[in-house]
Write a protein that holds these residues in place. Structure first.
Motif, PDB file in Angstrom:
ATOM      1  N   PRO A   1       0.823  -1.234   0.000  1.00 48.47           N
ATOM      2  CA  PRO A   1       0.000   0.000   0.000  1.00 48.47           C
ATOM      3  C   PRO A   1       0.851   1.277   0.000  1.00 48.47           C
ATOM      4  O   PRO A   1       0.464   2.276  -0.603  1.00 48.47           O
ATOM      5  CB  PRO A   1      -0.809  -0.118   1.283  1.00 48.47           C
ATOM      6  N   TYR A   2       1.994   1.228   0.665  1.00 50.86           N
ATOM      7  CA  TYR A   2       2.841   2.426   0.736  1.00 50.86           C
ATOM      8  C   TYR A   2       3.696   2.599  -0.514  1.00 50.86           C
ATOM      9  O   TYR A   2       4.146   3.711  -0.815  1.00 50.86           O
ATOM     10  CB  TYR A   2       3.753   2.355   1.971  1.00 50.86           C
ATOM     11  N   SER A   3       3.958   1.487  -1.245  1.00 50.75           N
ATOM     12  CA  SER A   3       4.850   1.563  -2.413  1.00 50.75           C
ATOM     13  C   SER A   3       4.256   2.382  -3.556  1.00 50.75           C
ATOM     14  O   SER A   3       4.965   2.784  -4.471  1.00 50.75           O
ATOM     15  CB  SER A   3       5.170   0.145  -2.913  1.00 50.75           C
ATOM     16  N   ARG A   4       2.967   2.621  -3.503  1.00 48.85           N
ATOM     17  CA  ARG A   4       2.301   3.374  -4.572  1.00 48.85           C
ATOM     18  C   ARG A   4       2.305   4.874  -4.297  1.00 48.85           C
ATOM     19  O   ARG A   4       1.750   5.658  -5.063  1.00 48.85           O
ATOM     20  CB  ARG A   4       0.856   2.875  -4.746  1.00 48.85           C
ATOM     21  N   ILE A   5       2.892   5.287  -3.178  1.00 52.75           N
ATOM     22  CA  ILE A   5       2.910   6.703  -2.806  1.00 52.75           C
ATOM     23  C   ILE A   5       4.252   7.295  -3.217  1.00 52.75           C
ATOM     24  O   ILE A   5       5.316   6.754  -2.898  1.00 52.75           O
ATOM     25  CB  ILE A   5       2.705   6.867  -1.284  1.00 52.75           C
TER      26      ILE A   5
END
Length: 293
Positions: A257-261
């Motif tokens: 989920p954080y890798s897309r930020i």
């Protein structure tokens, strides 16, 4: 008695016939008697005389009883007043003692609070000058109180022991401080250090319980994080623990989920994903993550 007898034409006149003292207990009023016809009826005359004496004695006893009753009543009244006065005084003394005890307690609390403030400031000063070992004594004194500085003192004792590589002791201090700290930043930091100390104990002892404790505290640190830097450091640490335990699925669920930020947190997540995929043998995914990073 003579005057009364004369006025009422009585024929009985009291006469003292010897030098013996008067018996005050058998005094009676002769004037109340009618003419005693002793010579004509000696029995009746004697009975009248005896009855007069008995009436007087009964009146005297009754009078003495009334006097005694009045004395008892007055004494009881005095005793009641005295008892009430004594009770009032005792109550007043009790209240005064209670006030003094409260004032003493307040004074001791103020004194304890001032001493605690001094100990905490002394500990912080010594720590700032690099005398961490000396500061421990003052921090420990603060921890014996109920002061708000207790949580901070436990935290800094954890920091000192952590720097001295006493990881188990440091873990205990951080764990206690986390439960007493109100400052969210210090609390999150205490949880974060708990995880680090647990992992250090695992490296030294190979005890898997410490690894599990480290993962548990790292998960708590992620939940407690509220600034970006706290999230970056906590998520990075947790992902490393998952990789170390070969729990790759949990690691992937945490990081994706954080890798897309597109921010430092997202870049850290991509970096950790590339490491995780490489460890899992998925080289292409590792390369893709690294390229995105």
């Amino acid at each position: 008695e003579i005057a009364s007898a004369d006025e009422l034409e009585k024929h009985i006149i009291p006469v003292r016939i010897d030098a013996s003292p008067y018996n005050r207990k058998v005094l009676f009023r002769i004037a109340d008697l009618n003419y005693i016809e002793y010579y004509t009826n000696p029995e009746k005359g004697m009975n009248d005389l005896i009855n007069s004496i008995q009436v007087y004695l009964e009146e005297w006893v009754a009078k003495e009883r009334r006097k005694q009753d009045e004395d008892n009543r007055l004494k009881e009244q005095d005793d009641t007043i005295l008892r009430k006065h004594r009770e009032d005084k005792l109550r007043e003394c009790h209240e005064n003692i209670k006030k003094l005890e409260q004032q003493r307690e307040e004074f001791l609390n103020i004194e304890e609070e001032l001493l605690t403030d001094f100990n905490y400031l002394m500990a912080i000063s010594l720590m700032a000058y690099g005398k961490e070992e000396d500061s421990k004594t003052y921090f420990e004194q603060v921890c014996k109180t109920q002061n708000d500085y207790v949580g901070y003192s436990l935290y800094f004792l954890g920091i000192i022991n952590y720097r001295q590589e006493k990881y188990k002791k440091a873990f205990d201090y951080f764990n206690q401080s986390e439960k007493t700290l109100y400052n969210v930043n210090y609390r999150q930091s205490a949880i974060y250090y708990c995880a680090i100390c647990a992992m250090q104990e695992y490296y030294f002892s190979n005890d898997l319980s410490w690894l599990n404790e480290g993962i548990k505290k790292a998960e708590e640190a992620v939940v407690a994080a509220h600034t970006e830097n706290q999230k970056i450091s906590s998520i990075k640490m947790l992902s490393e623990r998952y990789i170390e335990k070969k729990d790759f699925d949990k690691c992937e669920q945490l990081l994706l989920p954080y890798s897309r930020i597109g921010n430092p947190l997202g870049k850290m997540a991509l970096f950790q994903l590339s490491i995780m995929y490489e460890k899992r043998g998925e080289i292409q995914k590792a390369a893709d993550s690294w390229q995105l990073y």
